[in-house]
Design a protein around this motif. Sequence first.
Motif, PDB file in Angstrom:
ATOM      1  N   GLY A 190       0.772  -1.639  -0.214  1.00 39.19           N
ATOM      2  CA  GLY A 190       0.291  -0.246  -0.008  1.00 39.19           C
ATOM      3  C   GLY A 190       0.877   1.474  -0.354  1.00 39.19           C
ATOM      4  N   LEU A 191       1.728   1.176   0.822  1.00 37.94           N
ATOM      5  CA  LEU A 191       2.460   2.530   0.881  1.00 37.94           C
ATOM      6  C   LEU A 191       3.454   2.473  -0.213  1.00 37.94           C
ATOM      7  CD1 LEU A 191       4.478   4.636   2.788  1.00 37.94           C
ATOM      8  CD2 LEU A 191       6.596   3.076   2.761  1.00 37.94           C
ATOM      9  N   LEU A 192       3.861   1.432  -1.183  1.00 42.11           N
ATOM     10  CA  LEU A 192       4.476   1.585  -2.701  1.00 42.11           C
ATOM     11  C   LEU A 192       3.151   2.335  -3.471  1.00 42.11           C
ATOM     12  CD1 LEU A 192       6.927   1.079  -4.979  1.00 42.11           C
ATOM     13  CD2 LEU A 192       5.639  -1.450  -4.698  1.00 42.11           C
ATOM     14  N   ARG A 193       2.309   1.811  -3.327  1.00 38.17           N
ATOM     15  CA  ARG A 193       1.291   2.191  -4.862  1.00 38.17           C
ATOM     16  C   ARG A 193       0.490   3.465  -3.924  1.00 38.17           C
ATOM     17  NH1 ARG A 193      -2.594  -2.808  -2.996  1.00 38.17           N
ATOM     18  NH2 ARG A 193      -2.053  -3.861  -5.293  1.00 38.17           N
ATOM     19  N   ALA A 194       1.136   4.151  -2.552  1.00 35.66           N
ATOM     20  CA  ALA A 194       0.944   5.526  -2.691  1.00 35.66           C
ATOM     21  C   ALA A 194       2.018   5.823  -3.297  1.00 35.66           C
ATOM     22  CB  ALA A 194       1.128   5.599  -0.820  1.00 35.66           C
ATOM     23  N   VAL A 195       3.047   6.041  -2.997  1.00 37.32           N
ATOM     24  CA  VAL A 195       4.506   6.479  -3.611  1.00 37.32           C
ATOM     25  C   VAL A 195       4.481   6.700  -4.606  1.00 37.32           C
ATOM     26  CG1 VAL A 195       6.622   6.519  -3.504  1.00 37.32           C
ATOM     27  CG2 VAL A 195       5.681   5.890  -1.738  1.00 37.32           C
ATOM     28  N   ARG A 196       3.640   5.795  -6.014  1.00 39.15           N
ATOM     29  CA  ARG A 196       3.844   5.535  -7.095  1.00 39.15           C
ATOM     30  C   ARG A 196       2.331   6.321  -7.766  1.00 39.15           C
ATOM     31  NH1 ARG A 196       8.846   3.537  -8.661  1.00 39.15           N
ATOM     32  NH2 ARG A 196       9.253   2.211  -8.190  1.00 39.15           N
ATOM     33  N   SER A 197       1.361   6.635  -7.197  1.00 42.61           N
ATOM     34  CA  SER A 197       0.693   7.391  -7.436  1.00 42.61           C
ATOM     35  C   SER A 197       0.059   8.635  -6.760  1.00 42.61           C
ATOM     36  CB  SER A 197      -1.033   6.264  -7.487  1.00 42.61           C
ATOM     37  OG  SER A 197      -0.666   5.984  -6.078  1.00 42.61           O
ATOM     38  N   TYR A 198       0.944   8.646  -6.167  1.00 40.91           N
ATOM     39  CA  TYR A 198       1.121  10.230  -5.620  1.00 40.91           C
ATOM     40  C   TYR A 198       1.095  11.464  -6.850  1.00 40.91           C
ATOM     41  CZ  TYR A 198       2.009  13.861  -1.591  1.00 40.91           C
ATOM     42  OH  TYR A 198       1.306  15.348  -1.457  1.00 40.91           O
ATOM     43  N   ASP A 199      -0.528  12.324  -5.573  1.00 39.82           N
ATOM     44  CA  ASP A 199       0.324  13.936  -6.383  1.00 39.82           C
ATOM     45  C   ASP A 199      -0.138  14.930  -5.765  1.00 39.82           C
ATOM     46  OD1 ASP A 199      -1.001  15.955  -8.317  1.00 39.82           O
ATOM     47  OD2 ASP A 199      -2.210  15.307  -8.751  1.00 39.82           O
ATOM     48  N   ALA A 200       0.723  15.744  -5.344  1.00 43.46           N
ATOM     49  CA  ALA A 200       0.484  16.541  -4.163  1.00 43.46           C
ATOM     50  C   ALA A 200       0.078  17.510  -4.539  1.00 43.46           C
ATOM     51  CB  ALA A 200       2.694  18.059  -3.849  1.00 43.46           C
ATOM     52  N   GLU A 201      -0.816  17.030  -5.248  1.00 43.27           N
ATOM     53  CA  GLU A 201      -2.295  19.048  -5.450  1.00 43.27           C
ATOM     54  C   GLU A 201      -2.707  18.811  -5.442  1.00 43.27           C
ATOM     55  OE1 GLU A 201      -2.128  20.119  -9.566  1.00 43.27           O
ATOM     56  OE2 GLU A 201      -0.032  20.676 -10.025  1.00 43.27           O
ATOM     57  N   LYS A 202      -3.326  16.957  -4.431  1.00 42.16           N
ATOM     58  CA  LYS A 202      -5.180  16.743  -4.066  1.00 42.16           C
ATOM     59  C   LYS A 202      -4.311  16.061  -2.273  1.00 42.16           C
ATOM     60  CE  LYS A 202      -5.961  14.724  -8.604  1.00 42.16           C
ATOM     61  NZ  LYS A 202      -7.401  14.023  -9.523  1.00 42.16           N
ATOM     62  N   ALA A 203      -3.757  16.420  -1.965  1.00 41.79           N
ATOM     63  CA  ALA A 203      -3.620  15.551  -0.725  1.00 41.79           C
ATOM     64  C   ALA A 203      -2.316  15.998   0.108  1.00 41.79           C
ATOM     65  CB  ALA A 203      -4.223  14.624  -0.155  1.00 41.79           C
ATOM     66  N   GLY A 204      -2.739  15.723   1.323  1.00 42.35           N
ATOM     67  CA  GLY A 204      -0.622  15.460   1.830  1.00 42.35           C
ATOM     68  C   GLY A 204      -0.450  14.458   2.097  1.00 42.35           C
ATOM     69  N   PHE A 205       0.975  13.643   1.134  1.00 39.17           N
ATOM     70  CA  PHE A 205       0.925  12.706   1.295  1.00 39.17           C
ATOM     71  C   PHE A 205       0.938  11.663   2.818  1.00 39.17           C
ATOM     72  CE2 PHE A 205       4.895   9.595   1.432  1.00 39.17           C
ATOM     73  CZ  PHE A 205       4.527   8.598   0.442  1.00 39.17           C
ATOM     74  N   SER A 206       1.304  12.309   3.692  1.00 39.45           N
ATOM     75  CA  SER A 206       0.829  11.218   4.917  1.00 39.45           C
ATOM     76  C   SER A 206      -0.876  11.216   5.045  1.00 39.45           C
ATOM     77  CB  SER A 206       1.013  11.931   6.419  1.00 39.45           C
ATOM     78  OG  SER A 206       0.957  13.423   6.881  1.00 39.45           O
ATOM     79  N   THR A 207      -1.609  11.972   4.289  1.00 40.22           N
ATOM     80  CA  THR A 207      -3.251  11.339   4.317  1.00 40.22           C
ATOM     81  C   THR A 207      -3.325  10.390   3.688  1.00 40.22           C
ATOM     82  OG1 THR A 207      -3.259  13.141   5.132  1.00 40.22           O
ATOM     83  CG2 THR A 207      -4.864  12.519   3.642  1.00 40.22           C
ATOM     84  N   TYR A 208      -2.644  11.061   2.193  1.00 40.38           N
ATOM     85  CA  TYR A 208      -2.453   9.370   1.246  1.00 40.38           C
ATOM     86  C   TYR A 208      -2.358   8.211   1.120  1.00 40.38           C
ATOM     87  CZ  TYR A 208      -3.163   8.256  -3.917  1.00 40.38           C
ATOM     88  OH  TYR A 208      -3.048   7.286  -5.013  1.00 40.38           O
ATOM     89  N   VAL A 209      -0.998   8.267   2.052  1.00 38.11           N
ATOM     90  CA  VAL A 209      -0.624   6.926   2.118  1.00 38.11           C
ATOM     91  C   VAL A 209      -1.541   6.244   3.555  1.00 38.11           C
ATOM     92  CG1 VAL A 209       1.247   5.768   4.339  1.00 38.11           C
ATOM     93  CG2 VAL A 209       2.258   7.927   2.747  1.00 38.11           C
ATOM     94  N   SER A 210      -1.643   6.586   4.034  1.00 39.38           N
ATOM     95  CA  SER A 210      -2.590   6.360   5.466  1.00 39.38           C
ATOM     96  C   SER A 210      -4.115   5.849   4.551  1.00 39.38           C
ATOM     97  CB  SER A 210      -3.071   7.051   6.494  1.00 39.38           C
ATOM     98  OG  SER A 210      -3.865   6.798   6.827  1.00 39.38           O
ATOM     99  N   ALA A 211      -4.851   6.219   4.055  1.00 44.02           N
ATOM    100  CA  ALA A 211      -5.959   5.847   3.124  1.00 44.02           C
ATOM    101  C   ALA A 211      -5.096   4.421   2.018  1.00 44.02           C
ATOM    102  CB  ALA A 211      -6.584   6.694   1.782  1.00 44.02           C
ATOM    103  N   CYS A 212      -3.633   5.134   1.394  1.00 39.45           N
ATOM    104  CA  CYS A 212      -3.606   3.392   0.775  1.00 39.45           C
ATOM    105  C   CYS A 212      -3.699   2.235   1.610  1.00 39.45           C
ATOM    106  CB  CYS A 212      -2.472   4.203  -0.347  1.00 39.45           C
ATOM    107  SG  CYS A 212      -3.073   5.231  -1.748  1.00 39.45           S
ATOM    108  N   VAL A 213      -2.169   2.321   2.609  1.00 38.77           N
ATOM    109  CA  VAL A 213      -2.457   1.751   3.444  1.00 38.77           C
ATOM    110  C   VAL A 213      -3.479   0.825   3.946  1.00 38.77           C
ATOM    111  CG1 VAL A 213      -1.212   1.271   5.507  1.00 38.77           C
ATOM    112  CG2 VAL A 213       0.288   2.243   3.678  1.00 38.77           C
ATOM    113  N   LYS A 214      -4.026   1.300   4.630  1.00 36.30           N
ATOM    114  CA  LYS A 214      -5.573   0.968   4.952  1.00 36.30           C
ATOM    115  C   LYS A 214      -6.981   0.724   3.851  1.00 36.30           C
ATOM    116  CE  LYS A 214      -5.774   4.014   9.338  1.00 36.30           C
ATOM    117  NZ  LYS A 214      -6.376   5.028   9.594  1.00 36.30           N
TER     118      LYS A 214
END
Length: 179
Positions: free
Chosen positions: A54-78
């Motif tokens: 989930g963390l790897l997916r978060a890194v690969r698909s993260y867009d800084a314009e849409k959310a903070g990274f930690s918020t996005y990581v949390s959602a992806c991992v969960k």
Amino acid sequence: MMEENVLVASAKEGDSDAFDLLATRYQGFLSSYISSLSVLPSEREDLMQEALIGLLRAVRSYDAEKAGFSTYVSACVKNSVISYLRRYGRQSIALPMDDVSSASGDYDTNTPELQFIDLETTAQLQQKVFSVLSPYETQVFEMYLAETPYALIAKRLNKNEKSIDNAIQRIKSKLKRLV
């Protein structure tokens, strides 16, 4: 200490050291999340691997314009962990209440851009994973990813279920070394 956005960008470009550093930074979150689930201790290692995916997916698909990274990581991992638990018949798993409602997150992952990035990232990850697997392990892993039950994998490959389980354990070990 390297800024998180720089680490994410480097990891997104394939820098394994940057990803390792991010994984180390998020280890506490991953561990506490897995510990908050009502699962057997023997299942926690598998869930930790799923959380790392989930963390790897978060890194690969993260867009800084849409959310903070930690918020996005949390959602992806969960989402990754919850999907894993559901996929393997653990729908009745006791999840912390805030995780059930936030599992979908506020982050829109269905945009065409993110779907394309996810497909591209998945292809890269598959290439890396399959490069370390034997032909037998590749067959087993492909069926495992398709959510084929062990018994059916064994029947299709003319092996016993213990052989399939052993192959999956070897695959997990190899994946752990990749991450």
